[in-house]
Design a protein around this motif. Structure first.
Motif, PDB file in Angstrom:
ATOM      1  N   UNK A 167       0.839  -1.198   0.000  1.00  0.00           N
ATOM      2  CA  UNK A 167       0.000   0.000   0.000  1.00  0.00           C
ATOM      3  C   UNK A 167       0.878   1.254   0.000  1.00  0.00           C
ATOM      4  N   UNK A 168       1.905   1.257   0.845  1.00  0.00           N
ATOM      5  CA  UNK A 168       2.772   2.433   0.933  1.00  0.00           C
ATOM      6  C   UNK A 168       3.601   2.635  -0.328  1.00  0.00           C
ATOM      7  N   UNK A 169       3.875   1.558  -1.034  1.00  0.00           N
ATOM      8  CA  UNK A 169       4.656   1.682  -2.262  1.00  0.00           C
ATOM      9  C   UNK A 169       3.771   1.939  -3.485  1.00  0.00           C
ATOM     10  N   UNK A 170       2.445   1.973  -3.261  1.00  0.00           N
ATOM     11  CA  UNK A 170       1.525   2.344  -4.325  1.00  0.00           C
ATOM     12  C   UNK A 170       1.080   1.218  -5.232  1.00  0.00           C
ATOM     13  N   UNK A 171       1.387  -0.027  -4.867  1.00  0.00           N
ATOM     14  CA  UNK A 171       0.989  -1.158  -5.713  1.00  0.00           C
ATOM     15  C   UNK A 171      -0.464  -1.549  -5.470  1.00  0.00           C
ATOM     16  N   UNK A 172      -0.960  -1.316  -4.229  1.00  0.00           N
ATOM     17  CA  UNK A 172      -2.368  -1.533  -3.917  1.00  0.00           C
ATOM     18  C   UNK A 172      -2.840  -0.351  -3.086  1.00  0.00           C
ATOM     19  N   UNK A 173      -4.156  -0.242  -2.859  1.00  0.00           N
ATOM     20  CA  UNK A 173      -4.707   0.869  -2.086  1.00  0.00           C
ATOM     21  C   UNK A 173      -5.568   0.324  -0.957  1.00  0.00           C
ATOM     22  N   UNK A 174      -5.195   0.658   0.294  1.00  0.00           N
ATOM     23  CA  UNK A 174      -5.976   0.264   1.465  1.00  0.00           C
ATOM     24  C   UNK A 174      -6.493   1.546   2.108  1.00  0.00           C
TER      25      UNK A 174
END
Length: 217
Positions: A90-97
């Protein structure tokens, strides 16, 4: 190694996108009408004491819980490590939480803060901003829970609190001089998020590897 990781996670919490932008606002709350630097420092110490108390209590709870599940610590390490890997993505922008990316506003009390009320303010901060720093706090609590020791759990969360508190207190002293630094960080949030994500990813992989080694042995 665990203490170094939790200290870095405390620093990462400080520079996270939903904490760093409001740090100057929080610090301005500590200034009295006379703008006494000494009073501002005392209030900021009260503030970090407040959130440290809450985090340490969470560490005690995590250490206690971990003591109960020590028998299954290797499996817990793997499961929680996988959880950290997910939130690192999430923090690296690969998924969104969603809940990890919420930004909450704050309201200022018109009355000047004292050391005691600053402690209470810090406690409120630690609770209301948990979703924001949740990824790094969760990582620290995971490490605490897998120690199986109440004392070590408390010390790990104390280390996490120090990582968050030290840059906060330094900023109280150097707010004007650090304005350029704040601007630089805000302009480079994408890079900072990726670095923060990498820290969480390493922490997650560390847990997974330890769990696998423990099962094999």
């Amino acid at each position: 190694m665990e203490f170094l990781i939790t200290f870095i996670e405390g620093i990462a919490s400080f520079i996270s996108p939903c904490v760093l932008p409001i740090i100057p606002v929080y610090i301005s709350y500590f200034a009295t009408e006379s703008k006494s630097e000494k009073k501002s420092i005392i209030n900021s110490l009260g503030f970090v004491t407040g959130f440290s108390i809450v985090f340490i209590l969470l560490g005690v709870f995590a250490g206690t819980f971990g003591k109960v599940i020590t028998k299954y610590a290797d499996y817990v390490n793997i499961i929680l490590g996988l959880f950290l890997v997910i939130i690192s993505l999430n923090y690296m922008g690969f998924i969104f939480i969603k809940f990890l990316n919420q930004i909450k506003g704050i309201k200022k009390d018109k009355k000047d803060l004292t050391f005691i009320t600053s402690i209470l303010f810090g406690m409120i901060f630690s609770l209301s901003w948990t979703p924001c720093v949740g990824a790094f706090l969760s990582s620290a609590l995971i490490l605490a829970s897998t120690t199986g020791s109440v004392l070590k759990g408390a010390l790990l969360l104390l280390t996490y609190s120090m990582g968050l508190a030290i840059p906060f207190i330094m900023t109280t002293f150097l707010l004007e001089k650090l304005k350029t630094t704040f601007d630089f960080i805000k302009k480079n949030y994408n890079v900072i998020n990726k670095i923060a994500g990498a820290i969480l990813l390493l922490s997650g992989l560390w847990n997974i590897v330890n769990g696998i080694i423990g099962i094999i042995n």
